[in-house]
Design an enzyme around this catalytic site. Structure first.
Site, mmCIF file in Angstrom:
data_model
loop_
_atom_site.group_PDB
_atom_site.id
_atom_site.type_symbol
_atom_site.label_atom_id
_atom_site.label_comp_id
_atom_site.label_asym_id
_atom_site.label_seq_id
_atom_site.Cartn_x
_atom_site.Cartn_y
_atom_site.Cartn_z
ATOM 1 N N THR A 178 -1.434 4.445 3.336
ATOM 2 C CA THR A 178 -2.257 5.163 2.362
ATOM 3 C C THR A 178 -2.423 6.636 2.728
ATOM 4 O O THR A 178 -2.232 7.503 1.865
ATOM 5 C CB THR A 178 -3.605 4.441 2.166
ATOM 6 O OG1 THR A 178 -3.341 3.061 1.897
ATOM 7 C CG2 THR A 178 -4.390 5.035 1.023
ATOM 8 N N ASP A 192 -8.837 -4.187 3.051
ATOM 9 C CA ASP A 192 -7.617 -4.984 2.911
ATOM 10 C C ASP A 192 -7.210 -5.637 4.232
ATOM 11 O O ASP A 192 -6.837 -6.814 4.261
ATOM 12 C CB ASP A 192 -6.494 -4.096 2.406
ATOM 13 C CG ASP A 192 -5.278 -4.893 1.961
ATOM 14 O OD1 ASP A 192 -5.462 -5.805 1.132
ATOM 15 O OD2 ASP A 192 -4.175 -4.614 2.423
ATOM 16 N N ASP A 195 -0.649 5.021 8.845
ATOM 17 C CA ASP A 195 -0.567 3.890 7.903
ATOM 18 C C ASP A 195 -0.276 4.407 6.489
ATOM 19 O O ASP A 195 -0.443 5.589 6.189
ATOM 20 C CB ASP A 195 -1.881 3.110 7.948
ATOM 21 C CG ASP A 195 -1.736 1.709 7.363
ATOM 22 O OD1 ASP A 195 -0.597 1.235 7.155
ATOM 23 O OD2 ASP A 195 -2.778 1.075 7.126
ATOM 24 N N ASP A 203 -5.807 0.692 -4.203
ATOM 25 C CA ASP A 203 -4.364 0.865 -4.354
ATOM 26 C C ASP A 203 -3.708 -0.400 -4.904
ATOM 27 O O ASP A 203 -2.614 -0.353 -5.460
ATOM 28 C CB ASP A 203 -3.729 1.291 -3.035
ATOM 29 C CG ASP A 203 -4.167 0.433 -1.874
ATOM 30 O OD1 ASP A 203 -5.056 -0.430 -2.044
ATOM 31 O OD2 ASP A 203 -3.617 0.609 -0.768
ATOM 32 N N HIS A 204 -4.374 -1.523 -4.745
ATOM 33 C CA HIS A 204 -3.852 -2.807 -5.232
ATOM 34 C C HIS A 204 -4.951 -3.833 -5.037
ATOM 35 O O HIS A 204 -5.938 -3.574 -4.346
ATOM 36 C CB HIS A 204 -2.596 -3.224 -4.456
ATOM 37 C CG HIS A 204 -2.834 -3.309 -2.977
ATOM 38 N ND1 HIS A 204 -3.516 -4.350 -2.389
ATOM 39 C CD2 HIS A 204 -2.535 -2.444 -1.982
ATOM 40 C CE1 HIS A 204 -3.613 -4.122 -1.095
ATOM 41 N NE2 HIS A 204 -3.037 -2.974 -0.814
ATOM 42 N N GLU A 219 -10.055 6.994 2.831
ATOM 43 C CA GLU A 219 -9.669 5.590 2.653
ATOM 44 C C GLU A 219 -10.489 4.620 3.509
ATOM 45 O O GLU A 219 -10.548 4.769 4.731
ATOM 46 C CB GLU A 219 -8.188 5.408 3.020
ATOM 47 C CG GLU A 219 -7.709 3.978 2.741
ATOM 48 C CD GLU A 219 -6.487 3.542 3.553
ATOM 49 O OE1 GLU A 219 -6.183 4.196 4.562
ATOM 50 O OE2 GLU A 219 -5.877 2.540 3.166
ATOM 51 N N SER A 252 0.811 -1.228 0.000
ATOM 52 C CA SER A 252 0.000 0.000 0.000
ATOM 53 C C SER A 252 0.839 1.270 0.000
ATOM 54 O O SER A 252 0.369 2.309 -0.453
ATOM 55 C CB SER A 252 -0.926 0.017 1.221
ATOM 56 O OG SER A 252 -1.910 -0.970 1.121
ATOM 57 N N HIS A 265 -1.451 -9.762 -0.914
ATOM 58 C CA HIS A 265 -1.984 -9.008 -2.047
ATOM 59 C C HIS A 265 -1.889 -9.807 -3.339
ATOM 60 O O HIS A 265 -1.144 -10.771 -3.432
ATOM 61 C CB HIS A 265 -1.223 -7.700 -2.223
ATOM 62 C CG HIS A 265 -1.383 -6.763 -1.077
ATOM 63 N ND1 HIS A 265 -0.697 -5.590 -0.969
ATOM 64 C CD2 HIS A 265 -2.157 -6.844 0.032
ATOM 65 C CE1 HIS A 265 -1.046 -4.980 0.163
ATOM 66 N NE2 HIS A 265 -1.926 -5.715 0.774
ATOM 67 N N HIS A 287 -6.728 -9.589 4.699
ATOM 68 C CA HIS A 287 -5.461 -10.187 5.143
ATOM 69 C C HIS A 287 -5.697 -11.313 6.155
ATOM 70 O O HIS A 287 -5.001 -12.326 6.131
ATOM 71 C CB HIS A 287 -4.554 -9.123 5.780
ATOM 72 C CG HIS A 287 -3.668 -8.421 4.803
ATOM 73 N ND1 HIS A 287 -2.674 -9.055 4.113
ATOM 74 C CD2 HIS A 287 -3.622 -7.124 4.402
ATOM 75 C CE1 HIS A 287 -2.049 -8.182 3.327
ATOM 76 N NE2 HIS A 287 -2.606 -7.004 3.485
#
Lengths: 658, 658
Positions: free
Chosen positions: B284, B444, B282, B489-490, B439, B223, B613, B448
């Protein structure tokens, strides 16, 4: 592309029986009175369809009502706010005969294990080949059991009448997702410092959309149902081709809906081409002309390509200009082992109707462009790009399209078939224009067997075909009048999460140590499929230069059978990840598959031997006239309406015929 | 959005050392002379950046050259076809001092296991805060080791100067893929016969694009790196925030690139807002103002929000108008256990600069809109939507933002934070306009830990926030002047493949039998998250009415640690799928997680405790001024250029300042 319906009140009346999930009494029929097409169905003006009514009387199970099914149900239709009239009067049909049958189903997995089916008695009528000609909302009402009503709101979309595209070429990458396109780009296109030096042909399309692929009655679809949605504007049930699934046993009496190919031909005289790398009776090509609730009726499907629907009065159909693919076993003489419809030799049947017939790539290239052409190049599915181009020994199998048991060594690829199809269609269609469906079928087939290399090879071949198609249309000066769509019929779970050092993996002596060969994030590195190896291609053609690098992709999904993974290319032909080691269906790791890899236990039922489709929306790439209709997020059926409007099919008048 | 570069010849000169995959000597530096920004970097005219040069002398390993690193390397720059001049002359800088260091790396996993690092001696110089003001291609040339050259082609994009958007709101769903959006739609929006009766807010956006998220030096990103690409137009290395990674040990000396927030503020005086459901340090949110190769420098990141870059001359920065999120431990007094930069109380530091400070949703709602506002609502990441709204007992943890160890019960959601941010930014920015990044971080974070319910809840909250934002902008009459982007972002591997009968699963006594509870294709059924249960929401707000139905989603992916799956909601708070049972990192199934499920052995290295990811392109939804720039398929960095052009930032002249 946006439906013009106010949210239907009729829909709110339906409350689905929540217990029906793994199994359903009958999809889209939550009450005991069923109308097909069901509530919220949408149509093109003049699109032919059948109506099926059913009244259910469950004699046991949670819905048992102790009744015989009503024989005196009635059915009316009217535009919203008009006075309902009997359907026989509205459509000027005589009253259909009453039909009766029964069927059984399981209420859930416990009932299945206990062998306790629920039995349902049924009365039914069917109205065949009707159409609605005026845009707007219609209310169709089934009245049964002394006044209980099932109402269906039907919408005829109000579309523009002006034809904008002379031709439409629809590419379908079976099961192709954005995840797969991303992976294919990675292994076939070079990057320098994070910039791709070349692009996929799909990446260059000006318009991107997402289509929702779910079935009408379940959220995961198969290729039959999803292709039917794309071609007819009607979502249906798994395994259905161009019909809604009724509850009768006959797979050929279900209520039909007309396809884009049938309408285009009937209303404009336009020419149709069908190309697939599957056996040609497979679902995606079949759905253009077949109408059955059982996609497994391969012989009848092949007959439908040539003769259309013969058991009922239906639409005009005299066969496509082009039919290219595999599946010779549905064509050659049963004396040679063919499995054909009514034991006929279908090469003969096609030849009798004037088709030239080709069995290999050489003959395909030499064939003239004046005649209708049947090209069948192998028994079963066509050879994969990876085997035709890299691991050629795998072609040595007894798959000759003639049925002579020799190998089918000279098979064309999707590109050669598609370009030839365009040449024939262009020559033959003249001012009428053409519709061509070209399918990269084995993207999905190879994903099913977890053979990611072959799947991505098929995807890259599709992209190469799209690129060649654009160039060829420009050479023919047909580019500006042709809408090109590239999409999928459904998703298939897959992603890439990193790289695998296969040399390191092979050197370890325990599964848990082998897993340390996996590199994620900063340890994923760059693609070694293009920076190593010595395979080369024509300028501008993008495939991996090395399919067997030391560092491969860490890829896959969780909806799989038991299998063993070494993350390497399967050089001996398409993968068989799991085998049955008992008399019942109970699949375990195939001991011959990736013997040096590590075992991953599956998550699918142990009777399953391969991976399954997934939910994800799939991409739609559009270029040409009407391209702007295909941007944003929409339902799969909207692709049918977008194509039909672009062809100006939105006003099929009762008497129209080319 | 399309780069205007002819394919760079300079790029072709670079041949990557193929052995470097799991590890690399230094990303984007395949030769022994390194230039950062590297070949094919692109810039906005006037965008500030640093240049770092390195000359490597490997003293062992496959590249060992027996040399000391060159101290007399030279560096020139010129527009293509102009005469190269020394960079000091070109940028009017004095010669930077020569730096020296060494570093070590492993050539592959075998070298790592054998504890045999390769050592590299380095000489280096850095040119700080330079800019290129004219569009076009520049050639930067490092000459070292008696004439060896590393050439970098840099492109300043030629963009329109007219500002088209007054405001930009950029929503980032961290790790959000099309697969997840499809799943979220399924569990929160009703269908009738295959038609969704309502749509996601994202589904209604007019323009859809796909962005490629890969890193500059690996194909899987994190990220930090991906956010930096979105904000700066420069792809970089995993863990980097707004810098290219050099090989020095200092995490604060890497070459920087200016962000959209910094340029917008410096060049136009525009106002900036930063909102996240993560701890606010974090990656982002951090990537908007921080410049470090180590995203773990949380204290320094918080300082950068307030004070910008202080160790070098850099861009003007005086703090955002709005900073909302979690991560109180980087703010409160170290005496209370805070882990802050230079042991300061950052609530005090922000207050001294005029910020009002709020610690809960009630105070947030009451806060005035005139002042800069810091809102920190919890220690660590903010509570998840599912825990705030359904399983509220899970909020009873010692996470108060004050540091007093009480629970943080009154936390706002992303919607409340975003709407308040818009109110403050609108009030304070006046004619200058604003840039807001908001965000949904825990999509995410919950993926995870394989906690799919919580992840989809966060995604639905993002969608609800987007919907509320559009409505609020219309109320404020700011809608037409605001570009809204929703992207990720991914990717993160995930899909839905069917349904699970959890009642049946729980009744079986063996893993292989439990797998029979999985229903695929026609056995998947319809979503029971919306057709059952009794949770209700405000009209038009779409979340599941039942998070714990009998029939749940069969979902997940293959890149996971060992875990046990029962496919049910994790009611006791975010999931912990795997635990370490040894003194080394060696993760096995968490015995407390889904004890009635079936075990799935992982595929990730056994030292990993959570999923990772994935590669897939992610969607971009665009609405408002310049929306047409965001259709089709492109690189993530193109989003930066699209936003910068829409703000008219494409001509930062040397003297320009607001």
């Amino acid at each position: 592309m946006k439906p013009q319906r106010s949210i239907g009140l009729a829909g709110v009346l339906l409350v689905r029986a929540c217990s029906a999930q793994t199994y359903q009494r009958l999809g889209t029929c939550p009450t005991l009175g069923c109308v097909f097409p069901p509530d919220q169905a949408e149509f093109i003006a003049g699109q032919f369809f059948d109506i099926r009514l059913e009244v259910h009387a469950p004699i046991n199970g949670s819905e048992a009502n102790g009744k015989q099914p009503d024989e005196k149900f009635t059915f009316t239709i009217a535009k919203r706010d008009d006075t309902p009239v009997p359907a026989t009067e509205y459509f000027k049909l005589s009253e259909p005969k009453l039909e009766r049958w029964n069927f059984s189903w399981y209420e859930d997995l416990f009932a299945r294990d206990a062998h306790k089916p629920s039995i349902v008695n049924v009365t039914s009528k069917a109205y065949r080949r009707v159409a609605l000609y005026e845009p707007g909302e219609y209310i169709a009402t089934l009245t049964y059991n002394n006044g209980t009503k099932t109402e269906a709101s039907w919408l005829v979309r109000d579309l523009q009448e002006v034809r904008k595209a002379k031709n439409i070429i629809m590419f379908i990458g079976d099961g192709m997702t954005t995840n797969m396109i991303t992976a294919a780009r990675l292994i076939a296109h070079k990057t320098v410092n994070g910039r791709y030096q070349t692009k996929m042909a799909m990446d260059k399309f000006p318009i991107l959309g997402h289509q929702m692929t779910h079935s009408i009655d379940t959220f995961i679809t198969d290729s039959a149902n999803s292709a039917s949605a794309l071609y007819t504007g009607h979502k249906s049930t798994v395994n259905c081709l161009g019909v809604y699934a009724d509850s009768s046993k006959d797979p050929f009496d279900d209520p039909k809906v007309e396809t884009i190919a049938e309408m285009f031909y009937r209303l404009t005289g336009g020419h149709v081409g069908i190309v697939s790398t599957a056996y040609i009776a497979d679902a995606t090509p079949a759905a253009l002309t077949a109408h059955t609730r059982d996609r497994g009726q391969y012989g009848a499907i092949v007959d439908s390509f040539l003769n259309g629907i013969t058991n009922y009065t239906w639409t005009n159909w005299t066969g496509p200009d082009v039919l290219f693919g595999g599946g010779a076993e549905q064509f050659y003489d049963p004396k040679l082992g063919g499995k054909t419809y009514q034991n006929k030799d279908y090469y003969n049947e096609f030849a009798k109707k004037g088709y030239q017939i080709v069995w290999n790539n050489t003959a395909l290239a030499k064939a003239g462009n004046d005649s209708k052409t049947l090209g069948i190049f192998t028994v079963s599915n066509m050879a994969k790009w990876l085997d035709r181009n890299v691991y050629k020994n795998n072609l040595n199998q007894s798959l000759s399209p003639s049925g002579d048991k020799k190998p089918a060594l000279d098979q064309p690829g999707l590109k050669e078939m598609t370009i030839k199809a365009i040449d024939i269609l262009t020559k033959r269609s003249g001012e009428k224009g053409f519709f061509l469906m070209s399918e990269a079928a084995s993207i999905d087939k190879m994903m099913h067997v977890l053979d990611y290399d072959r799947a991505l090879g098929e995807l890259l071949e599709l992209d190469d075909t799209v690129k060649a198609t654009i160039e060829h249309l420009k050479t023919l000066k047909k580019f500006n009048e042709t809408l090109i769509l590239v999409t999928a019929d459904h998703g298939h779970g897959f992603d890439v999460m990193g790289s695998v050092d296969t040399k390191y993996l092979a050197a370890q002596n325990a599964d848990r140590k082998r897993r340390n060969a996996v590199g994620t994030y900063e340890k994923s590195g760059l693609s070694q499929y293009i920076n190593t190896g010595n395979l080369t291609y024509t300028e501008g053609v993008h495939f991996p230069s090395n399919w067997d690098p030391r560092y491969t992709l860490f890829q896959g999904l969780a909806a799989d059978p038991d299998r063993r993974e070494n993350y390497q290319v399967h050089k001996n032909g398409p993968r068989v990840p799991a085998v049955n080691i008992t008399s019942e269906a109970d699949y375990y790791v195939n001991p011959k598959d990736a013997p040096d890899g590590f075992v991953i236990n599956g998550t699918l039922p142990v009777a399953d031997d391969q991976g399954v489709h997934s939910l994800t929306d799939v991409p739609v790439f559009a270029m040409g006239p009407c391209q702007e209709s295909f941007g944003g997020v929409y339902n799969s059926i909207d692709i049918f309406f977008g194509m039909a409007e672009c062809f100006g099919l939105g006003r099929g008048r009762p008497q129209s015929s080319y």
